[in-house]
Scaffold this active site. Structure first.
Site, short mmCIF file in Angstrom:
data_model
loop_
_atom_site.label_atom_id
_atom_site.label_comp_id
_atom_site.label_asym_id
_atom_site.label_seq_id
_atom_site.Cartn_x
_atom_site.Cartn_y
_atom_site.Cartn_z
N ASP A 414 -1.29 -80.47 -20.11
CA ASP A 414 -2.39 -80.27 -19.18
C ASP A 414 -3.51 -79.61 -19.98
O ASP A 414 -3.27 -79.09 -21.07
CB ASP A 414 -1.87 -79.35 -18.06
N THR A 416 -6.61 -77.56 -18.38
CA THR A 416 -7.11 -76.31 -17.81
C THR A 416 -5.98 -75.29 -17.67
O THR A 416 -5.02 -75.55 -16.96
CB THR A 416 -7.76 -76.57 -16.45
N GLU A 512 -21.45 -73.98 -14.64
CA GLU A 512 -22.66 -73.50 -13.96
C GLU A 512 -22.66 -71.98 -13.87
O GLU A 512 -23.67 -71.33 -14.07
CB GLU A 512 -22.76 -74.12 -12.56
N ARG A 608 -19.62 -77.06 -25.40
CA ARG A 608 -20.05 -78.00 -24.36
C ARG A 608 -21.56 -77.86 -24.22
O ARG A 608 -22.06 -76.77 -23.92
CB ARG A 608 -19.37 -77.66 -23.04
N THR A 688 -5.31 -84.54 -17.63
CA THR A 688 -6.00 -83.51 -16.85
C THR A 688 -6.67 -84.09 -15.62
O THR A 688 -7.02 -85.27 -15.60
CB THR A 688 -7.04 -82.79 -17.74
N ARG A 801 -9.22 -87.12 -14.88
CA ARG A 801 -9.25 -87.43 -13.44
C ARG A 801 -7.90 -87.99 -12.98
O ARG A 801 -7.83 -89.00 -12.28
CB ARG A 801 -10.38 -88.42 -13.13
#
Length: 1202
Positions: A414, A416, A512, A608, A688, A801
């Protein structure tokens, strides 16, 4: 048809529902609709109970016994035990029955305890309280008693007890915030919406007056898909119908955040929730070693049957002479004469089977069980796998798979929380080529971080200053972040501090939050969104208000988001941020080259990156934008397509402002671990639920993808442009172009000879690939095969996804491929449970996302970095130990029982045992069991530090290499050779010779005891020769076992035992030891038996040494200090295909590799002229981040350390 469908059909049939329907009708609050509105059809649904256990109190004994007797060995010993009970056999039934009973009982207790823990966990979930609205009041119920149609009250930070449709929330706009970490691994906040017509029902009494029905699809496992509609009955006759989608559906296992309370109605409960449908059922996992053991048992069973058959036939051939069949001193009884010859032959056959049955070692299963159980404690006790932060070490949930850790070929991880810490950190931003680093602030003035970029001017011009402030404002406005004014941490309220808002940000995207917090550190603070106005505090502590007019949400196809705002002065701005590939083509001015250079630099560093641009809008342009957006939003058909077209028209002609760089902190040593796994020959796949861009950035940072890896995309975006068929064949041609039909496995996965490929695939495309072939669809059926072929030739694969069940499907697909590789899955959330259960070995990480993964896994570790030691050290040792244990057990039993077979030729096939009953019973239990058990617990053929430093040693044991048929045959022939030496050596030494001083001859029991003594000494010394790691315990057990045998034999033969009905062993052992020739023959026969194995080992080590043997030799040369200073690459086999001369010449250096290219040093081992080349070992003057280690392989691109 999958099992969940069958399960649903059965449950519906049992519940009495006659017709299968595609949709269900749910009556909210169990209220019947008004008369005449629609037909009232009550439907029956399962309760809210979750079941993950395997046994019940009633079925445990039969089910467990059935599973255990499916093991060939257990079933075989049961049959032998029954035969011993039924007929008169040469040995006692206790010799088979007792060990069998012990094995069955120990295994049953172990499995029963594991299942009891699962029951306990289920009960904790099923009995937790939930609040349900009944007759206008809130009542508490146990979670398991929840019914479909119940209206549930959920408060902040509570977990949803089942799948719910949101009716109303404590917020005026009818929204609530949810984290779905345990479902898809994303810990960010997601926004869900209440039904517009019910969001005003804010109290229990109001909710109780609601009359409505919900029509929706039957349960299915896709987390992101839901279709339904709600019919609300108000005063008038016709109900109001409103559509329901996934934005209204709250899933079991998700948690309510930043919302005081919500009211929602249960629509799927218990095992029909999407979470439960994504569970894999827990099945019994069997290791490759156990499968090999079963195969060997079948071979030995065939040997046993053939031995018994040969002896039975030869017995009747021998007895064809009447004098031999019935000599004068041993007449048959009348009943014996009347028995049919076939019955007599069958009884004799069974008696021979019992006599030789020791060739199948029942004690091997006991020893293996004990070895696995005791060996598993070494993982739990490992201090290096203890995490100070968590205060926990590694856990072993099942000890059946220890050796499988040494056989892993595919690792599915995985992202995250497994590879990353799930913490985003703002690193820097670049405005018009000026780099700003948050911590470089001096007296409130931002200092340009002058780090390795030339176009920085120390004093920005007025225009630059304006651009800079516009950039900061853009990042403070262009987002969907929510502000939480107050946060309770450990019971202490934080929030408004000294009259100044210390805001806590939450968002559906952690990026964000990182950007907004970064802006805060650079002097611009986003305060709140109030009455459609966004408030920000600038560097002069002034509050600026912007009216938020439109939000053009982010989507993965556009890869950008925009906002339209109106400033206090009435100016209209469109701010846009997104991936560089989606912003640069839409920019008409700005310092594009400087910003692009910085973006590329940051991408290489694994950060990123996002670009930020803007444009001013005139009033006419804005009105045009509003018209475009409204017409698209109101469309009922193709709404998404029309919105995409509108966004495309609006988001054009930008002025570039700058770019940002955010780091999703990788877990400590995650990149080093992945690199080590690659060097050990494993393929690493990342599965993931996250977005493709995010996941790809992490893959670069963790060195899964390298700078020169060519990325192949198999995504929805690409399959929309081309058909899936064409895309697959294009990719297949690309990967096979270079190396024809040869797969990457033919060569090292890290060799520089091949282009490195990395594949990215998303969930939707995977579903299309996995779909079974339709009738008459031509070549559609081989998608799976083509997909597998592409994957095989890629060094790394990223699947994004993914729904939880899709993760399991991927693992299953690889498991079932023609190579049948051993798979390992590692994850930390409940969304990883399915793949953890599907893989051969499942590892859970004790992460932030609950303990479901750790509870359902075979092993649990605190951090991803601990996987390296678990596989490369523990896995390696476990496999080496158990493979020796298995081969050695078969070997010592061949040595034991083959002389018994030869003896039958000299005793008229009369089933006369060669050894005494005590020796038969105690050989495997006492005389030879402890040395091999101890060997299988503490043997270390190579130092632990070397195994960690040189992952390529793992390849030496890959693909079950130590339990292959040639090695098995070698051990068996060695056993037969030794048995022949024992038997005939003793036989010929005794031939016509008086051995004792008084001229007496030795009898048959003395002969058997001599053979047995040679046998015990030989097999014990053989193990001593195989031992590399000597401790005082080894010495004590090996020499102690031999001493115990001697003392036992002296006692057994030195006393007349009153409870025995025979005294045939009396004084036999002492008489044998009183004879000089007997001593000589014991020493001589032991040496002759061990000689071939010693010669073979010496020759193989001298002429064809394996990497492991080279390192063992070098370790002895350095007296155990090899791990401290010796370069390992010099010990490897010479490079394949003559690459040694120019390796290291084509390396491009990273910015961080500031050291000059390493010098090549020469050395040689021994006296021969054969020089080995190796790289400098200690990291003098090197980047301190790289651990200085010898290089087993040359990686493509920059140099990397193990």
């Amino acid at each position: 048809m999958d099992f969940s469908t069958i399960r649903n059909l059965i449950s519906r049939y049992c519940a009495g529902e006659e017709n299968w329907v595609d949709s269900r009708t749910v009556y909210i609050g169990h209220k019947v609709p008004p008369p005449g509105a629609e037909a009232y059809i009550p439907q029956r649904y399962p309760d809210n109970r979750i079941i993950s256990s395997k046994y019940t109190f009633w079925n445990f004994i039969p089910k467990n016994l059935f599973e255990q007797f499916r093991r060939i060995a257990n079933f075989y010993f049961l049959i032998i035990f029954l035969v011993q009970l039924i007929i008169d056999t040469p040995t006692s039934p206790i010799t088979s029955g007792l060990p069998l009973f012990f094995v069955i009982t120990v295994t049953a207790i172990k499995q029963g305890y594991e299942d009891w823990l699962r029951h306990k966990a289920d009960n904790a979930i099923n009995q937790c309280p939930v609040h349900v609205v009944q007759h206008g009041k809130v009542v508490r119920k146990q979670s398991r008693k929840l019914q479909v149609g119940d209206v549930v009250l959920v408060k902040e930070d509570e977990t949803f007890p089942c799948d719910l449709i949101l009716l109303s929330t404590s917020r005026d706009d009818g929204t609530c915030f949810v984290t779905t970490a345990s479902l898809d691994g994303e810990s960010s906040h997601k926004t869900y919406y209440a039904v517009q017509d019910t969001k005003a029902f804010n109290t229990e009494e109001e909710v109780d007056t609601l009359q409505a029905t919900i029509e929706c699809e039957q349960p299915q496992p896709d987390l992101y898909k839901f279709v339904g509609r709600i019919n609300i009955y108000l005063d008038r006759d016709e109900p109001i119908a409103r559509p329901l989608g996934s934005e209204n559906l709250l899933l079991r296992g998700a948690t309510l955040k930043n919302t005081e309370y919500i009211y929602a109605v249960a629509i799927y409960t218990g095992m029909e929730t999407k979470m439960a449908l994504n569970y894999q059922s827990k099945s019994q996992k069997r290791s490759a070693v156990e499968k090999s053991m079963n195969a060997y048992l079948i071979v030995y069973l065939c040997i046993l049957i053939s031995k018994a058959l040969i002896n039975t036939v030869l017995k009747y051939v021998w007895q064809a002479d009447p004098n031999r069949d019935e000599p004068w001193y041993n007449q048959k009884t009348e009943t014996e004469r009347q028995r049919h010859i076939l019955i007599r032959a069958f009884t004799d056959f069974l008696a021979f089977m019992v006599l030789f049955n020791y060739i199948i070692p029942v004690s091997m299963y006991v020893t293996v069980e004990m070895q696995k159980f005791l060996g598993s404690y070494f993982i739990s006790w490992d201090d290096e796998m203890f995490d100070e932060e968590l205060g926990e070490g590694a856990l072993v949930n099942t000890s059946d798979l220890n050796e499988e850790l040494g056989q892993v070929e595919y690792v599915f991880t995985d992202k995250t929380g497994t590879l990353t810490e799930n913490n985003m950190e703002f690193i820097e931003c670049c405005v018009d080529g000026h780099v700003y680093v948050p911590h470089a602030i001096c007296n409130g003035q931002i200092m340009s971080g002058a780090s390795s970029i030339d176009m920085i001017d120390s004093s920005p011009s007025a225009e630059s200053k304006e651009h800079e402030e516009l950039f900061f404002r853009a990042l403070c406005l262009c987002h969907t972040v929510q502000v939480k004014e107050e946060e309770t941490v450990d019971g202490i309220k934080r929030g408004i501090h000294q009259g100044k808002a210390t805001s806590f940000y939450i968002s559906s995207s952690p990026d964000e939050v990182a950007l907004v917090e970064g802006m805060k550190r650079l002097g611009f603070t986003y305060l709140r969104l109030k009455d459609s106005h966004m408030e920000i505090q600038n560097r002069e502590d002034e509050i600026e208000r912007f009216e938020l007019l439109e939000v053009l949400n982010f989507d993965s196809v556009r890869r950008r988001m925009s906002v339209i705002v109106r400033s206090n002065s009435g100016e209209l701005y469109l701010f846009c941020k997104g991936a560089d590939s989606s912003i640069f083509p839409r920019v008409i001015s700005g310092k594009v080259d400087q910003v692009r250079a910085r973006v590329e630099h940051n991408a290489v560093e694994g950060l990123r990156t996002l670009c930020v641009a803007y444009k001013k809008l005139s009033r006419e342009e804005y009105e045009q934008v509003c018209h475009l957006l409204n017409s698209a939003k109101l469309a009922l058909q193709d709404r998404d397509k029309k919105l995409a077209e509108a966004y495309d028209v609006i988001e054009r002609d930008f002025i570039l402002l700058g770019a940002t760089a955010v780091e999703d902190r990788l877990q400590d040593k995650a990149a080093d671990t992945i690199e080590s796994l690659h060097k050990a020959g494993m393929k690493v796949w990342v599965l993931t639920g996250d977005k493709m861009e995010t996941a790809a950035a992490t893959c670069y940072a963790s060195k899964l993808f390298r700078r020169n890896t060519q990325i192949l995309e198999l995504t929805t975006k690409r399959t929309e442009e081309q058909s899936l068929h064409d895309v697959l064949f294009d990719l297949s041609r690309t990967v096979l172009r270079q190396h024809g039909s040869m797969t990457r496995d033919t060569f090292s996965g890290l060799s520089g000879d091949f282009q490195d490929y990395g594949l990215i695939i998303d969930g939707a495309t995977l579903s299309a690939v996995m779909k079974p072939a339709q009738e008459g669809s031509g070549g559609g059926g081989n998608y799976k095969e083509i997909f597998l072929e592409i994957c095989r030739n890629c060094s790394a694969v990223l699947c994004c996804r993914m729904a939880p069940l899709q993760k399991a499907q991927i693992v299953k697909l690889i498991k079932a491929s023609k190579e049948h590789p051993i798979t390992l899955a590692i994850g930390d959330g409940a969304n990883d449970v399915s793949m953890i259960l599907e893989a051969h070995v499942g590892i859970g990480i004790m992460g932030k996302e609950g303990r479901q993964a750790a509870r359902n896994s075979d092993y649990a570790i605190p951090k991803f970095k601990h996987l390296k030691k678990m596989l490369l050290v523990h896995g390696h040792y476990y496999y080496i130990r158990i493979s020796e244990l298995v081969q050695y057990f078969f070997y010592k039993n061949v040595c034991f029982i083959f002389p018994q077979f030869l003896y039958q030729f000299f005793c008229g096939f009369s089933q006369q045992p060669l050894y005494d009953t005590a020796y038969l019973t105690l050989y495997n239990i006492s005389f030879t069991s402890l040395p091999i058990l101890l060997y299988s617990l503490i043997e270390q053929h190579i130092n632990m530090d070397i195994l960690k430093r040189d992952p390529s040693l793992y390849r030496d044991i890959a693909k079950n290499s130590l339990l292959q048929w040639p090695i098995f045959v070698y051990w068996t022939f060695l056993g037969v050779f030794d048995a022949v030496v024992f038997f005939f050596g003793a036989f010929f030494l005794f031939d016509n010779t008086t051995f004792t001083s008084n001229g007496q001859m030795f009898g048959n029991w003395t002969f058997g005891t001599l053979v047995f003594t040679v046998l015990v000494f030989t097999v014990t010394l053989k193990l001593a020769l195989d031992t590399h790691y000597w401790t005082w315990i080894n010495h004590f057990v090996i020499w102690g076992s031999l001493l115990f045998y001697v003392i036992f034999s002296l006692l057994w033969g030195g006393i007349i035992w009153p409870f025995l009905n025979y005294q045939r062993m009396y004084y036999v052992f002492m008489q044998m030891l009183a004879s000089g020739p007997a001593w000589l023959s014991i020493i001589l026969l032991v040496m002759v038996s061990l000689l071939p194995d010693v010669v073979k080992k010496v020759l193989c080590r001298a002429l064809w040494p394996t990497t492991t043997e080279r390192i063992q030799n070098a370790d002895k040369l350095y007296k155990g200090h090899l791990s401290e200073f010796t370069p390992l690459s010099s010990l490897h086999a010479p490079p394949v295909r003559g690459r040694g001369g120019n390796e290291g010449q084509n390396h491009t250096h990273r910015r961080s590799d500031s050291s000059p290219p390493k010098k090549v040093m020469y050395t040689h081992w021994g006296g021969g002229p054969n020089y080995c080349t190796f790289r400098s070992f200690l990291p003098f003057g090197e980047n301190p981040r790289l651990s200085g280690v010898g290089y087993a392989y040359t990686a493509p691109g920059p140099e990397t350390s193990v």
